[in-house]
Design a protein around this motif. Sequence first.
Motif, mmCIF file in Angstrom:
data_model
loop_
_atom_site.group_PDB
_atom_site.id
_atom_site.type_symbol
_atom_site.label_atom_id
_atom_site.label_comp_id
_atom_site.label_asym_id
_atom_site.label_seq_id
_atom_site.Cartn_x
_atom_site.Cartn_y
_atom_site.Cartn_z
ATOM 1 N N GLU A 64 56.888 46.029 113.500
ATOM 2 C CA GLU A 64 57.873 46.533 112.648
ATOM 3 C C GLU A 64 58.146 45.710 111.471
ATOM 4 O OE1 GLU A 64 58.699 49.224 111.858
ATOM 5 O OE2 GLU A 64 60.515 50.022 113.181
ATOM 6 N N ARG A 65 58.236 44.602 111.794
ATOM 7 C CA ARG A 65 58.592 43.287 110.887
ATOM 8 C C ARG A 65 57.375 43.115 109.851
ATOM 9 N NH1 ARG A 65 62.632 40.862 113.949
ATOM 10 N NH2 ARG A 65 64.377 40.671 112.773
ATOM 11 N N ARG A 66 56.250 43.217 110.534
ATOM 12 C CA ARG A 66 54.914 43.081 109.787
ATOM 13 C C ARG A 66 54.878 43.873 108.630
ATOM 14 N NH1 ARG A 66 50.699 39.507 111.070
ATOM 15 N NH2 ARG A 66 51.444 39.160 113.214
ATOM 16 N N ARG A 67 55.181 45.246 109.264
ATOM 17 C CA ARG A 67 55.198 46.391 107.967
ATOM 18 C C ARG A 67 56.305 46.180 107.168
ATOM 19 N NH1 ARG A 67 56.170 52.622 109.964
ATOM 20 N NH2 ARG A 67 58.163 51.695 110.862
ATOM 21 N N VAL A 71 36.348 48.633 105.691
ATOM 22 C CA VAL A 71 37.249 47.186 105.814
ATOM 23 C C VAL A 71 36.609 46.113 105.162
ATOM 24 C CG1 VAL A 71 38.821 47.584 107.673
ATOM 25 C CG2 VAL A 71 36.520 46.213 108.137
ATOM 26 N N VAL A 72 35.173 46.006 105.069
ATOM 27 C CA VAL A 72 34.570 44.932 104.340
ATOM 28 C C VAL A 72 34.474 45.297 102.831
ATOM 29 C CG1 VAL A 72 32.523 43.663 104.132
ATOM 30 C CG2 VAL A 72 33.422 44.285 106.484
ATOM 31 N N THR A 73 33.881 46.531 102.655
ATOM 32 C CA THR A 73 33.440 46.653 101.270
ATOM 33 C C THR A 73 34.320 47.520 100.412
ATOM 34 O OG1 THR A 73 32.685 48.815 101.712
ATOM 35 C CG2 THR A 73 31.067 46.984 102.225
ATOM 36 N N ASP A 74 35.437 48.096 101.044
ATOM 37 C CA ASP A 74 36.142 48.862 100.211
ATOM 38 C C ASP A 74 37.774 48.828 100.153
ATOM 39 O OD1 ASP A 74 34.823 51.617 99.198
ATOM 40 O OD2 ASP A 74 33.811 50.802 100.952
ATOM 41 N N GLU A 75 38.020 47.599 100.653
ATOM 42 C CA GLU A 75 39.624 47.495 100.734
ATOM 43 C C GLU A 75 40.203 46.233 100.019
ATOM 44 O OE1 GLU A 75 40.772 48.119 104.875
ATOM 45 O OE2 GLU A 75 40.406 50.105 104.825
ATOM 46 N N CYS A 76 39.178 45.667 99.202
ATOM 47 C CA CYS A 76 39.279 44.705 98.067
ATOM 48 C C CYS A 76 39.814 43.474 98.881
ATOM 49 C CB CYS A 76 40.526 44.993 97.132
ATOM 50 S SG CYS A 76 40.450 43.873 95.663
ATOM 51 N N GLY A 77 39.540 43.205 100.144
ATOM 52 C CA GLY A 77 40.001 42.083 100.895
ATOM 53 C C GLY A 77 41.228 42.208 101.560
ATOM 54 N N ALA A 78 41.545 43.202 101.962
ATOM 55 C CA ALA A 78 42.778 43.555 102.318
ATOM 56 C C ALA A 78 43.234 42.700 103.665
ATOM 57 C CB ALA A 78 43.345 45.022 102.628
ATOM 58 N N PRO A 79 42.164 43.131 104.803
ATOM 59 C CA PRO A 79 42.132 42.250 105.990
ATOM 60 C C PRO A 79 42.370 40.658 105.820
ATOM 61 C CG PRO A 79 40.423 43.744 106.008
ATOM 62 C CD PRO A 79 40.916 43.714 104.784
ATOM 63 N N GLY A 80 41.633 40.231 104.859
ATOM 64 C CA GLY A 80 41.927 38.561 104.698
ATOM 65 C C GLY A 80 43.229 38.204 104.144
ATOM 66 N N PHE A 81 43.911 39.179 103.218
ATOM 67 C CA PHE A 81 45.268 39.039 102.701
ATOM 68 C C PHE A 81 45.920 39.054 103.733
ATOM 69 C CE2 PHE A 81 48.833 41.220 100.719
ATOM 70 C CZ PHE A 81 49.393 40.284 100.080
ATOM 71 N N PHE A 82 46.329 40.215 104.449
ATOM 72 C CA PHE A 82 47.134 40.489 105.553
ATOM 73 C C PHE A 82 47.226 39.430 106.609
ATOM 74 C CE2 PHE A 82 49.443 44.474 104.842
ATOM 75 C CZ PHE A 82 48.784 45.048 103.499
ATOM 76 N N ALA A 83 45.982 39.047 107.136
ATOM 77 C CA ALA A 83 45.817 38.255 108.119
ATOM 78 C C ALA A 83 45.503 36.645 107.922
ATOM 79 C CB ALA A 83 44.774 38.593 109.042
ATOM 80 N N GLY A 84 46.055 36.327 106.711
ATOM 81 C CA GLY A 84 46.036 34.790 106.116
ATOM 82 C C GLY A 84 44.985 34.285 106.193
ATOM 83 N N LEU A 141 46.908 45.936 108.549
ATOM 84 C CA LEU A 141 48.171 45.617 109.357
ATOM 85 C C LEU A 141 47.827 45.481 110.879
ATOM 86 C CD1 LEU A 141 51.216 47.876 107.707
ATOM 87 C CD2 LEU A 141 51.164 45.251 108.168
ATOM 88 N N ALA A 142 46.948 46.360 111.326
ATOM 89 C CA ALA A 142 46.416 46.655 112.774
ATOM 90 C C ALA A 142 45.551 45.223 112.895
ATOM 91 C CB ALA A 142 45.593 47.801 112.825
ATOM 92 N N ILE A 143 44.547 44.940 111.923
ATOM 93 C CA ILE A 143 44.153 43.544 112.018
ATOM 94 C C ILE A 143 44.870 42.379 112.199
ATOM 95 C CG2 ILE A 143 42.008 42.414 110.812
ATOM 96 C CD1 ILE A 143 40.602 44.857 110.214
ATOM 97 N N ALA A 144 45.711 42.177 111.115
ATOM 98 C CA ALA A 144 46.653 41.008 111.217
ATOM 99 C C ALA A 144 47.294 40.925 112.318
ATOM 100 C CB ALA A 144 47.607 41.151 109.912
ATOM 101 N N GLN A 145 47.698 42.231 113.292
ATOM 102 C CA GLN A 145 48.400 42.150 114.323
ATOM 103 C C GLN A 145 47.636 41.473 115.540
ATOM 104 O OE1 GLN A 145 51.674 42.624 114.578
ATOM 105 N NE2 GLN A 145 51.865 43.146 116.568
#
Lengths: 334, 334, 334, 334
Positions: free
Chosen positions: D210-213, D70-83, D50-54
């Motif tokens: 707030e809305r992103r969360r 964030v690269v190896t252990d979050e299953c691609g979460a930053p890419g997903f959250f930040a489009g 969420l922070a990165i997407a922001q």
Amino acid sequence: MAAINAANEGSLPSYGGDGYTAGLQARLAELFETAVSVYPVATGTAANALAIAQISPPYGGVYCYEGAHVVTDECGAPGFFAGGVSLLGLPAADGKIAAAQLAAAIEHANSMGVHHVKPAALTLTQATEWGTVYSCAEVQALAAVAKAHGLPVHMDGARFANALESLGCSPAEATWKSGIDVLSLGATKNGALCAEAVVFFNPGLAADFERRRKQSGHLWSKLRFLSAQLLAYLEPHVWLANAAQANATAAAMAAGLKALPGARLLQSVDANEIFVALPETVVQGLERQGFGFYRWPAPGVGAAVSIRLVTSYLTTHADVDDFVLAATQIASRS
Amino acid sequence: MAAINAANEGSLPSYGGDGYTAGLQARLAELFETAVSVYPVATGTAANALAIAQISPPYGGVYCYEGAHVVTDECGAPGFFAGGVSLLGLPAADGKIAAAQLAAAIEHANSMGVHHVKPAALTLTQATEWGTVYSCAEVQALAAVAKAHGLPVHMDGARFANALESLGCSPAEATWKSGIDVLSLGATKNGALCAEAVVFFNPGLAADFERRRKQSGHLWSKLRFLSAQLLAYLEPHVWLANAAQANATAAAMAAGLKALPGARLLQSVDANEIFVALPETVVQGLERQGFGFYRWPAPGVGAAVSIRLVTSYLTTHADVDDFVLAATQIASRS
Amino acid sequence: MAAINAANEGSLPSYGGDGYTAGLQARLAELFETAVSVYPVATGTAANALAIAQISPPYGGVYCYEGAHVVTDECGAPGFFAGGVSLLGLPAADGKIAAAQLAAAIEHANSMGVHHVKPAALTLTQATEWGTVYSCAEVQALAAVAKAHGLPVHMDGARFANALESLGCSPAEATWKSGIDVLSLGATKNGALCAEAVVFFNPGLAADFERRRKQSGHLWSKLRFLSAQLLAYLEPHVWLANAAQANATAAAMAAGLKALPGARLLQSVDANEIFVALPETVVQGLERQGFGFYRWPAPGVGAAVSIRLVTSYLTTHADVDDFVLAATQIASRS
Amino acid sequence: MAAINAANEGSLPSYGGDGYTAGLQARLAELFETAVSVYPVATGTAANALAIAQISPPYGGVYCYEGAHVVTDECGAPGFFAGGVSLLGLPAADGKIAAAQLAAAIEHANSMGVHHVKPAALTLTQATEWGTVYSCAEVQALAAVAKAHGLPVHMDGARFANALESLGCSPAEATWKSGIDVLSLGATKNGALCAEAVVFFNPGLAADFERRRKQSGHLWSKLRFLSAQLLAYLEPHVWLANAAQANATAAAMAAGLKALPGARLLQSVDANEIFVALPETVVQGLERQGFGFYRWPAPGVGAAVSIRLVTSYLTTHADVDDFVLAATQIASRS
């Protein structure tokens, strides 16, 4: 076509660093009487969805007519480009939403807080999906509501030339002087091979748009082929003449059909689309003779059949006469 | 709470490799009389949006009631999780869409081809947003249409216990035996601290769901705290008793309010929500006395004011009596 | 160009329902000796990103060379199209990853479980970013590893014609017979105005691709203009002759430059790109004379400067001679 | 736990409108000596993504250590959250990237123009994935480079308490006074049930968070249960004492193991993680005796085996002694 052939001569810088693209920028600035940022793309879907993604975050809502092209005909493109953005469709019998509707919808959203998507933008289709045209005053009233709540305003101008011709005002009056921040300027439906342009009147809104276009695969390496088309298209004897021809034949068609027994025009024919209810036998007869049009469901037509007719820059008054004559003959036989 | 405290004892494998999570899986299989794949998450928004992303591609459309919680109250979560998916809302005066409506909508979409989003899934809210409950026959008819077109069916069961209590059927009959493929099983609204579960009855649909949950940040390292809550919640004397209490007090409330002069129940009170129109003076009086409820705009109430009342497992018959008495006194004074 | 002009005659069905698009499908089936599903688009970025989105879920990882075009030059397009997909770059001095590397990487991922993205696909660039070409045996070995783990294989064929010409094998052998499931077939870099095609050899993988293309704005209403270009391009005397010309002049260029004092070829010149280290004075001299090329940082060149030269179908042997002569003269003066 | 139990008493406003959440905001403002915007969430993956997407658009690139969580252990979460955002990993033997590396990478990106993702943000893990800790001076140097190019700086503080304890500076000095704009403040790894917080030091960056969360399903209706945990956690005798205990036992463990024949510490033990190479026989012996740790591949260990040991607030010096004694005995026998 000739413009593309000319652009094919010699070897030029790629990705937009060519004279055609610079020329287009200058031409549109002159045409719209203000500085603009212009981004040619190949499809109307790309133009609209990129523009919407530029002005709304993923958690935003974009107000529009509930039957808008972006809602019904682009396979969810705005949601895809803008990371899940919501299109918030408002009802409108003639395809034109009203300022009071928009104000009420934004107030409702604000009362819901974080659970509701954030009111983020407004998009208007000009000419509309029902062949009607917003007056400048109507656009101004809508844009005023939007701006009062901080929403930028986009115009889907797939049929912008037809609308302009209908309004009889200047391109500037039809857009930024009435509160439009970004325009999808369509050319494909009015004669180009494949060319649309996203035009920003508010330079602050265009930040990084170049990368958004690139990331979505819409930056051509040989961009001059798009720019050249648009430059050629924007000559008054092309785009405006094409639109005038389409609008005039649409008006003639509407007048001709209105006179038929059992016929009823469903919408004001402001541009180049006619929505008309005809007796089933007439519609069937026209279909049997090979005329091309869509049956277009509309409320309140009873036993009649509603159809959509679209004229283009290629439509002649003779074509209209043929169609009306055929319809008249079928009607008189049945 | 006690369940969480117990789960806090000692040190256990993380990310779901604990006895609580396995126990939950077994408990739900027993409860639903079939093999299930269960994924606890902390919020209903996550449960619904993850389930929808699992069953619809970005270019898909998910049919639902136009006022569904997923449309109006989750800030665009389905679009975000599913890469731009479109929610295709259908109107329904009582929050329950009909099989014929769904069939017509799918046929229209198919006639539009690639320009329309692909009909991809159906989601039903049970109990609905208007406090009504789909009968098993109604769910079956909707699911039959969906399946005839290859669409999986999701149920948003934020108030599933209340619906079940209202239906008087088994959990299996209320879900997979009526055609539901995946259920968001809510517990938070019915007593849990923060616990929902996505339950797949169709194992093929659950492929890779684990990674989808992880990528969206909804896999807890200490997952046992969610599983333990759900296990405790699913004891009959908890979830069903809680729901029965809420439903019974809602029924009592409805009966009491219906008798007031000028009052009108707007919807059938099938679960734990009451939508009622009352005279403005009565509503104001109740607000002034500090009763907590929302004014809830509804069509056709004229000069009256429509409000929403929600009972819970903590609501007592004495609470109901207090409210009805207060309303009666205010009404008699005005 | 002539092909586009011809396609401009008359009025034809839109969105691909035209003879050109059907003809292209047939032509490619013949060329590749198998049934194919073909989707023309206007840019290589779109072709690659759409193909990757089709074969990898958002929580997937796509293995590739760490310096692949999809990683470095498409502004994050795969991540955007595939909802956050991760590109998992592997190192390779010559741009060609090895089967053993891929196997080790997949095994590592599998050992990490749900925390790692799911190994989802493999993408190879042919010819590579360093002007080298994978042999069919190399492709087969990589594809065998991929398939053993259930990963489909994509080939970025922006320079496919050059690779094919270099390999001397059939299009079928270079692709599906070696394990390729989907190909981005480039034409723009080899003579077309703007035309690429996504070619599926595995029909099951193409499901709903049409909607994916539409949702991303890459379905042209006047699709015949793309299809006609590709049909004309795929005549042997066009695409293969163009590639042969580019490859032959690249080989001549490499031979000429290699002989210069202080020059060193950095990579095998298999197609139409030459990476060469030259003395700084030579590079500066060539730049001053107006030759167009990029300085291209490469490891291990010491005080020399590495540059990239690209030949095309328009490059003549006289052009090569001019360049080599100029370089020789500069070198002899310094 | 006691804190959650307390928060369970009575009935409170939902979605954060409760005293616990306000109290947390005040507590963190005091702790960090500045105004902050705080958003509790349940997982570290959610906090980071969420922070990165922001702070990064979809077409942005986020610089980080190539082996970052964030690269190896979050299953691609930053890419997903930040489009589709790209993580741009930089190498670093000890997990700490250097300011000069960052500067070079940004300059390279800028030289590539629109084809490269836009340099958008920097994220640092503190303590790092290799158990080292950035000094305040190192953070300041990195942040200075980032800011010179307009990039906001995020800190993944899953082990922030351990880093703080190691640095011996104030929370303010470790974060915003050194240039950090937004912090993922971890508590789960240091004793909480499930609680992390996104803390913005730069209020302008928190707009609409707030809305992103909410859109990502991470807004709890009963948010007080998260806030209460964090409030209890942030008492000095909890979070700092827990971290001090973990760090002290890690130091003792490192000292003990270093003395073993054939042992080599692979990284400086700055916080609560020890990376050590041991003879294969010793590792096997420890595994056989049931000690829990991961084999952790690392370069340059030859025939030895590298493992990762993590101490926690529950680890005692007796635990350490047991482990070191066991290792010593195994080593002496082999």
